[in-house]
Design a protein around this motif. Structure first.
Motif, short mmCIF file in Angstrom:
data_model
loop_
_atom_site.label_atom_id
_atom_site.label_comp_id
_atom_site.label_asym_id
_atom_site.label_seq_id
_atom_site.Cartn_x
_atom_site.Cartn_y
_atom_site.Cartn_z
N ASN A 76 0.83 -1.21 0.00
CA ASN A 76 0.00 0.00 0.00
C ASN A 76 0.86 1.26 0.00
O ASN A 76 0.42 2.33 -0.44
N THR A 77 2.11 1.15 0.49
CA THR A 77 2.98 2.33 0.48
C THR A 77 3.31 2.76 -0.95
O THR A 77 3.63 3.92 -1.19
N ARG A 78 3.24 1.84 -1.90
CA ARG A 78 3.48 2.20 -3.30
C ARG A 78 2.34 3.08 -3.83
O ARG A 78 2.49 3.77 -4.84
N LEU A 79 1.21 3.05 -3.14
CA LEU A 79 0.08 3.92 -3.52
C LEU A 79 0.04 5.16 -2.65
O LEU A 79 -0.97 5.88 -2.63
N GLY A 80 1.13 5.39 -1.91
CA GLY A 80 1.17 6.55 -1.03
C GLY A 80 0.45 6.33 0.28
O GLY A 80 0.18 7.27 1.02
N GLY A 81 0.11 5.06 0.55
CA GLY A 81 -0.59 4.75 1.80
C GLY A 81 -1.98 5.32 1.86
O GLY A 81 -2.54 5.53 2.94
N ARG A 82 -2.57 5.55 0.69
CA ARG A 82 -3.89 6.20 0.65
C ARG A 82 -5.04 5.26 1.01
O ARG A 82 -6.11 5.70 1.35
#
Length: 557
Positions: A229-235
């Motif tokens: 999820n961090t690859r999505l900015g943790g959104r």
């Protein structure tokens, strides 16, 4: 299993297994078996909540990736779509393996639909054969049963998650160490394997163990999903239905000892740190912040009069932050059994206490061990604790009976252990007698006025043996009375004896008036101001009658 070399999350999981497995070392009474079933249900509820959370989490991650591709033209994370499906697929495949074993355990435990309970929750022989197979020494003591395959499947799944996680982080410091299922490595059996250690016990314990393993792999999967999820900015942030999980170390606690339980939340996210608070008792957050240790002292006042066990309730609150900035409140309200520990009272006079005396007793509660810090009170009595030992007390009662209450202070909390009722009796009266020429006077023979007289006041032998400091007597004076002819007895001399020890004998020299009296004349030795000296050096009146304090004699030639 819980060494400091393991990551925080793994130490927490290992701790859950230790709670399950260590209990197997004690006698499995119905309360312990029921505790396993409760733990099984709690872990099952956790698995359901975490699994649904992962489903929603993956769905939202996919939705965010699709939004990036369609709205921003960003194709960097397109490959994550297949990766997420692969992770979920492997997790569900392993979950199905565990569920198949759970069905076998349900069959062995013999679930009774009508009674809504397991009728064979203590089954262990067939349970062990299922897990260890026909040869429990095969494969270097790993056996040839279901446990062998389960461990291999678990380790294979963990290797997959471990590789997936480490491939997403940058820098060696962020890499996770691969931790597979460890062998116990106990001193008593250093070659014992995980398979036999885990499944040598009742089927109810293995039901809980399997549900704990399922909750474990779902949490481990969520760690990988969080790092992706961090690859999505943790959104993406999903925390839906939450379940508080309580894992007590035992359900039966001796009064005065601390009851302990581990508190968890049925979810896992590196972005979520639940807040724990105690309604009663104390909360100690554990390393990592995702769980806490709850502790409250078992209170003996919860045990009904005449019973050996009682029920004590406890409560805690867990506040879990949500994506919208609010908190979800999880309330924990449970109970455990308080058992009356044995109170050992060492005293030479256990059955009764002597009134207005310093009754020395030693009060111990072996079950409390190092937690024993006694505070003793008594009704209609004064209690003093010894300076030499916390277990030694002096009880000075004044009424007809006394209720001695034993309490223990643990972690600043004073809790009741037990009440002990004592009868309170008066000390036995001392023996008052006279020796004539060194021999006890029998009261029958006449005496000569020229003989040697010694007046004695001696404590009851048993009373003196029990309480020597309270068995001391004093005589203020002795009055000598002479009765001649038909008139009343008249005093002829008063002797001050306050400085003499009546136990050793008070020497009496008869006055001239008695010496000159003729045969058949009576004279009397009458004690006055006779009292007992207690252990404090205080005077205690005896309440003796004149008859008891008077010794009569008849003169002869």
């Amino acid at each position: 299993m819980a060494s400091k070399g393991n990551p925080t999350r793994q130490r927490m999981i290992n701790m859950m297994y230790l709670v399950l497995l260590a209990i197997l070392a004690i006698n499995l009474d119905p309360e312990v078996l029921d505790a396993f079933i409760r733990m099984k249900k709690d872990f099952q509820a956790t698995s359901q909540v975490v699994n649904q959370g992962s489903i929603d989490f993956v769905a939202q991650m996919k939705s965010e990736i699709q939004r990036e591709m369609e709205k921003e033209g960003k194709m960097t994370n397109e490959g994550l779509l297949d990766t997420l499906d692969q992770i979920r697929g492997k997790t569900m495949a392993f979950t199905q393996v565990i569920n198949a074993h759970l069905e076998e355990m349900e069959t062995l435990a013999d679930w009774d639909e009508e009674k809504q309970e397991y009728t064979a929750k203590d089954e262990s022989e067939r349970n062990y054969q299922y897990w260890m197979g026909t040869d429990d020494m095969a494969e270097d003591r790993r056996g040839n049963g279901a446990a062998y395959d389960l461990r291999n499947t678990y380790d294979e799944y963990i290797r997959y998650l471990h590789g997936m996680y480490n491939s997403q982080v940058k820098g060696d410091s962020l890499q996770k160490e691969l931790v597979l299922l460890p062998d116990p490595g106990r001193r008593s059996d250093p070659d014992e394997r995980w398979e036999e250690y885990t499944f040598e016990g009742p089927v109810s314990a293995n039901l809980a163990t399997l549900e704990a393993m399922k909750a474990d792999i779902l949490r481990r999967e969520k760690e990988v999903l969080d790092i992706l999820n961090t690859r999505l900015g943790g959104r993406v942030f999903v925390v839906d239905k939450l379940v508080p999980i309580v894992v007590p170390t035992t359900q039966v606690v001796a009064a005065g000892l601390p009851f302990e339980a581990q508190l968890y939340v049925g979810m896992s996210s590196s972005a979520v740190k639940p807040q724990f608070s105690a309604g009663n008792g104390r909360i100690s957050p554990l390393e990592g912040g995702s769980s806490a240790r709850y502790q409250v002292i078992a209170d003996g006042s919860r045990i009904p009069q005449g019973k050996t066990e009682g029920t004590q309730t406890y409560s805690a609150t867990i506040r879990v932050p949500k994506a919208d900035g609010t908190f979800e409140i999880l309330n924990v309200n449970q109970q455990f059994t308080v058992r009356k520990p044995e109170v050992q009272i060492f005293s030479l006079a256990v059955q009764n206490l002597y009134r207005n005396c310093g009754n020395e007793v030693s009060i111990d509660v072996p079950a409390l061990g190092e937690y024993y810090n006694p505070k003793v009170t008594a009704s209609r009595a004064t209690v003093r604790q010894s300076d030499r030992s916390i277990r030694r007390f002096v009880i000075i009662p004044t009424g007809r009976e006394s209720m001695v209450t034993v309490m223990s202070e643990t972690n600043g909390q004073l809790v009741k252990v037990d009440d002990i009722k004592y009868n309170v009796i008066n000390p036995p009266k001392p023996e008052i007698f006279v020796k004539v020429d060194g021999r006890p006077f029998n009261g029958l023979n006449a005496v000569k006025a020229t003989q040697r007289f010694a007046l004695h006041v001696e404590a009851d032998k048993e009373f003196k043996r029990l309480l020597p400091k309270d068995a001391r007597y004093k005589v203020g004076q002795v009055k000598i009375l002479l009765k001649d002819q038909l008139g009343p007895a008249r005093p002829v001399r008063t002797i001050n004896t306050s400085g003499q020890n009546p136990e050793n004998g008070i020497r009496i020299t008869l006055p001239q008036e008695v010496r000159q009296a003729g045969p058949g004349i009576k004279f009397f030795l009458q004690l006055e101001d006779v009292y007992r000296v207690n252990f404090r050096g205080q005077r205690v009146d005896l309440g003796l009658s004149d008859y008891e304090l008077t010794v009569p004699f008849t003169l002869r030639r």
